[in-house]
Design a protein around this motif. Sequence first.
Motif, mmCIF file in Angstrom:
data_model
loop_
_atom_site.group_PDB
_atom_site.id
_atom_site.type_symbol
_atom_site.label_atom_id
_atom_site.label_comp_id
_atom_site.label_asym_id
_atom_site.label_seq_id
_atom_site.Cartn_x
_atom_site.Cartn_y
_atom_site.Cartn_z
ATOM 1 N N THR A 45 -23.366 -5.731 -3.675
ATOM 2 C CA THR A 45 -24.766 -5.308 -3.624
ATOM 3 C C THR A 45 -24.945 -3.810 -3.383
ATOM 4 O O THR A 45 -25.907 -3.225 -3.866
ATOM 5 N N THR A 46 -24.057 -3.186 -2.637
ATOM 6 C CA THR A 46 -24.208 -1.760 -2.373
ATOM 7 C C THR A 46 -23.801 -0.971 -3.611
ATOM 8 O O THR A 46 -23.082 -1.457 -4.482
ATOM 9 N N LEU A 47 -24.262 0.293 -3.691
ATOM 10 C CA LEU A 47 -23.919 1.133 -4.829
ATOM 11 C C LEU A 47 -22.407 1.295 -4.947
ATOM 12 O O LEU A 47 -21.848 1.193 -6.045
ATOM 13 N N ARG A 48 -21.747 1.543 -3.826
ATOM 14 C CA ARG A 48 -20.297 1.726 -3.842
ATOM 15 C C ARG A 48 -19.597 0.489 -4.383
ATOM 16 O O ARG A 48 -18.683 0.579 -5.211
ATOM 17 N N ASN A 49 -20.030 -0.679 -3.939
ATOM 18 C CA ASN A 49 -19.377 -1.906 -4.375
ATOM 19 C C ASN A 49 -19.691 -2.240 -5.832
ATOM 20 O O ASN A 49 -18.849 -2.794 -6.540
ATOM 21 N N ARG A 50 -20.894 -1.896 -6.295
ATOM 22 C CA ARG A 50 -21.220 -2.128 -7.704
ATOM 23 C C ARG A 50 -20.376 -1.230 -8.605
ATOM 24 O O ARG A 50 -19.900 -1.658 -9.655
ATOM 25 N N LEU A 51 -20.175 0.027 -8.177
ATOM 26 C CA LEU A 51 -19.322 0.931 -8.947
ATOM 27 C C LEU A 51 -17.879 0.433 -8.953
ATOM 28 O O LEU A 51 -17.186 0.496 -9.986
ATOM 29 N N SER A 52 -17.418 -0.049 -7.797
ATOM 30 C CA SER A 52 -16.060 -0.591 -7.710
ATOM 31 C C SER A 52 -15.912 -1.795 -8.631
ATOM 32 O O SER A 52 -14.884 -1.955 -9.311
ATOM 33 N N ARG A 53 -16.942 -2.625 -8.679
ATOM 34 C CA ARG A 53 -16.889 -3.793 -9.560
ATOM 35 C C ARG A 53 -16.802 -3.375 -11.023
ATOM 36 O O ARG A 53 -16.001 -3.927 -11.798
ATOM 37 N N MET A 54 -17.601 -2.394 -11.430
ATOM 38 C CA MET A 54 -17.565 -1.912 -12.814
ATOM 39 C C MET A 54 -16.177 -1.392 -13.171
ATOM 40 O O MET A 54 -15.650 -1.681 -14.250
ATOM 41 N N TRP A 55 -15.587 -0.627 -12.256
ATOM 42 C CA TRP A 55 -14.260 -0.054 -12.501
ATOM 43 C C TRP A 55 -13.204 -1.147 -12.641
ATOM 44 O O TRP A 55 -12.387 -1.121 -13.569
ATOM 45 N N HIS A 56 -13.232 -2.117 -11.747
ATOM 46 C CA HIS A 56 -12.218 -3.164 -11.794
ATOM 47 C C HIS A 56 -12.393 -4.086 -12.996
ATOM 48 O O HIS A 56 -11.401 -4.525 -13.599
ATOM 49 N N CYS A 57 -13.631 -4.386 -13.375
ATOM 50 C CA CYS A 57 -13.839 -5.214 -14.563
ATOM 51 C C CYS A 57 -13.347 -4.494 -15.818
ATOM 52 O O CYS A 57 -12.796 -5.122 -16.735
ATOM 53 N N TYR A 58 -13.542 -3.175 -15.860
ATOM 54 C CA TYR A 58 -13.007 -2.388 -16.975
ATOM 55 C C TYR A 58 -11.483 -2.457 -16.970
ATOM 56 O O TYR A 58 -10.845 -2.643 -18.029
ATOM 57 N N GLN A 59 -10.882 -2.340 -15.794
ATOM 58 C CA GLN A 59 -9.434 -2.453 -15.675
ATOM 59 C C GLN A 59 -8.937 -3.819 -16.146
ATOM 60 O O GLN A 59 -7.935 -3.917 -16.859
ATOM 61 N N TYR A 60 -9.631 -4.886 -15.755
ATOM 62 C CA TYR A 60 -9.231 -6.225 -16.191
ATOM 63 C C TYR A 60 -9.143 -6.288 -17.706
ATOM 64 O O TYR A 60 -8.189 -6.847 -18.273
ATOM 65 N N ARG A 61 -10.170 -5.760 -18.389
ATOM 66 C CA ARG A 61 -10.199 -5.818 -19.858
ATOM 67 C C ARG A 61 -9.027 -5.051 -20.467
ATOM 68 O O ARG A 61 -8.352 -5.546 -21.374
ATOM 69 N N VAL A 62 -8.801 -3.843 -19.959
ATOM 70 C CA VAL A 62 -7.720 -3.019 -20.496
ATOM 71 C C VAL A 62 -6.369 -3.669 -20.238
ATOM 72 O O VAL A 62 -5.521 -3.788 -21.137
ATOM 73 N N ILE A 63 -6.143 -4.085 -19.002
ATOM 74 C CA ILE A 63 -4.839 -4.631 -18.604
ATOM 75 C C ILE A 63 -4.508 -5.909 -19.375
ATOM 76 O O ILE A 63 -3.406 -6.071 -19.901
ATOM 77 N N THR A 64 -5.460 -6.827 -19.447
ATOM 78 C CA THR A 64 -5.177 -8.113 -20.103
ATOM 79 C C THR A 64 -4.975 -7.956 -21.601
ATOM 80 O O THR A 64 -4.256 -8.749 -22.223
ATOM 81 N N LYS A 65 -5.585 -6.947 -22.200
ATOM 82 C CA LYS A 65 -5.424 -6.719 -23.635
ATOM 83 C C LYS A 65 -4.168 -5.924 -23.951
ATOM 84 O O LYS A 65 -3.461 -6.224 -24.923
ATOM 85 N N ARG A 66 -3.853 -4.914 -23.110
ATOM 86 C CA ARG A 66 -2.820 -3.946 -23.473
ATOM 87 C C ARG A 66 -1.439 -4.220 -22.910
ATOM 88 O O ARG A 66 -0.427 -3.998 -23.584
ATOM 89 N N GLU A 67 -1.338 -4.656 -21.666
ATOM 90 C CA GLU A 67 -0.051 -4.674 -20.978
ATOM 91 C C GLU A 67 0.967 -5.610 -21.620
ATOM 92 O O GLU A 67 0.622 -6.618 -22.244
ATOM 93 N N LEU A 68 2.227 -5.261 -21.438
ATOM 94 C CA LEU A 68 3.324 -6.090 -21.933
ATOM 95 C C LEU A 68 3.367 -7.429 -21.199
ATOM 96 O O LEU A 68 3.713 -8.459 -21.776
ATOM 97 N N ALA A 69 3.049 -7.379 -19.915
ATOM 98 C CA ALA A 69 2.990 -8.591 -19.098
ATOM 99 C C ALA A 69 1.963 -8.373 -17.994
ATOM 100 O O ALA A 69 1.793 -7.258 -17.501
ATOM 101 N N VAL A 70 1.282 -9.448 -17.645
ATOM 102 C CA VAL A 70 0.321 -9.427 -16.543
ATOM 103 C C VAL A 70 0.843 -10.384 -15.485
ATOM 104 O O VAL A 70 1.133 -11.555 -15.772
ATOM 105 N N LEU A 71 0.976 -9.889 -14.269
ATOM 106 C CA LEU A 71 1.453 -10.718 -13.177
ATOM 107 C C LEU A 71 0.289 -11.070 -12.264
ATOM 108 O O LEU A 71 -0.674 -10.314 -12.137
ATOM 109 N N THR A 72 0.377 -12.216 -11.631
ATOM 110 C CA THR A 72 -0.609 -12.592 -10.636
ATOM 111 C C THR A 72 0.082 -13.434 -9.570
ATOM 112 O O THR A 72 1.293 -13.663 -9.646
ATOM 113 N N VAL A 73 -0.668 -13.886 -8.569
ATOM 114 C CA VAL A 73 -0.027 -14.411 -7.364
ATOM 115 C C VAL A 73 -0.157 -15.916 -7.162
ATOM 116 O O VAL A 73 0.393 -16.454 -6.198
ATOM 117 N N SER A 74 -0.864 -16.602 -8.043
ATOM 118 C CA SER A 74 -1.000 -18.052 -7.906
ATOM 119 C C SER A 74 -1.334 -18.666 -9.258
ATOM 120 O O SER A 74 -1.788 -17.978 -10.181
#
Length: 347
Positions: free
Chosen positions: A116-145
Amino acid sequence: MKKIVINGKFLCDRMQGIVRYAREIVTSLDEICDGVDVTLLIPSSTECDLSLKNIKTEKYGKHSGIKWEQRDLAKYMRGHKDCICLNLCNVAPIHAPAGVTVIHDVMYKVNPSHYTTLRNRLSRMWHCYQYRVITKRELAVLTVSEFSKNDLIKIYHKCDGKVYVVPSAWQHVKKFEENPDWQTAYPFLRPEEFYFSLSTLAKNKNGKWILEVAKNNPDAIFAIGGKYYETDDTEIPSNVHMLGFISDEDACSLIKNCKAFIHPSLYEGFGLPPLEALALGAEVVSSNTTSLPEVLGDSVHYIDPYDYSVDLDKLLKEPVADRQKVLDKFSWEKSAERLLDILKTLN
């Protein structure tokens, strides 16, 4: 196998779950990567406090923080195309060749109303952009569960077939020494007479559950360790103590001496704090959502994170399974071995 360059920005960051993961994975990988060319690349202004014998440490660049990660690290990787960049903390340098990145969860994507805060909304935008780039581009995507793996594939179909699970673990807590003066530091807490949580009042961590249960149980004492923010309009009951950031030693002491460790989170990619609490011998009360049943099995007391009427004393009397079965599933050594096996396939 190709040379591995580890994104060392995490050494500059405040300790949290993803930073713990990065530090422990690198330390364990160092034990088994003899003969493999691995470099931990860090900003020039950063000192490496990890004891490494096989992984080389190299300082590079003139920036720090996000600027170092997105500019200096990216430049280094463009100049070393024979190497694979390994990013352990959700973010990869955008203008770098494809590498390997750990996405611990996609919380920013699936829970937009939590920010809800401006800082957190900006953080969300940045991370969602990262998700798109990483899942499309990377050789492998790792996760924890497996839960997080399924979430990733469900939302980002292009990563199907290249997502691998490399889970977190708990052995690091055995290195922590208790603070013998913890009762002096927290005189309002008595052994086995308080409920403890490592959390925040952010929506996804569901600190609200603790506050509401505390209101319904005014004779019980609750303590919450962690960042204290987004609470200007939140009333903290008198029987809830907000401790702010606490040391590993204090956390260890409070976990070992609490009546139960409470983890009412609404969304977790893994859920490291309750696993740590199990390893330290505490009774654990956990929400029954997302990855938590997968990780914690039958060794904890589960609650509905939206039900504030729970009777904690009654709940703690219910039997649970032997925690050792859960603890035996996870180790940093196993996770590092799994990671190395994956990296060896990316030639």
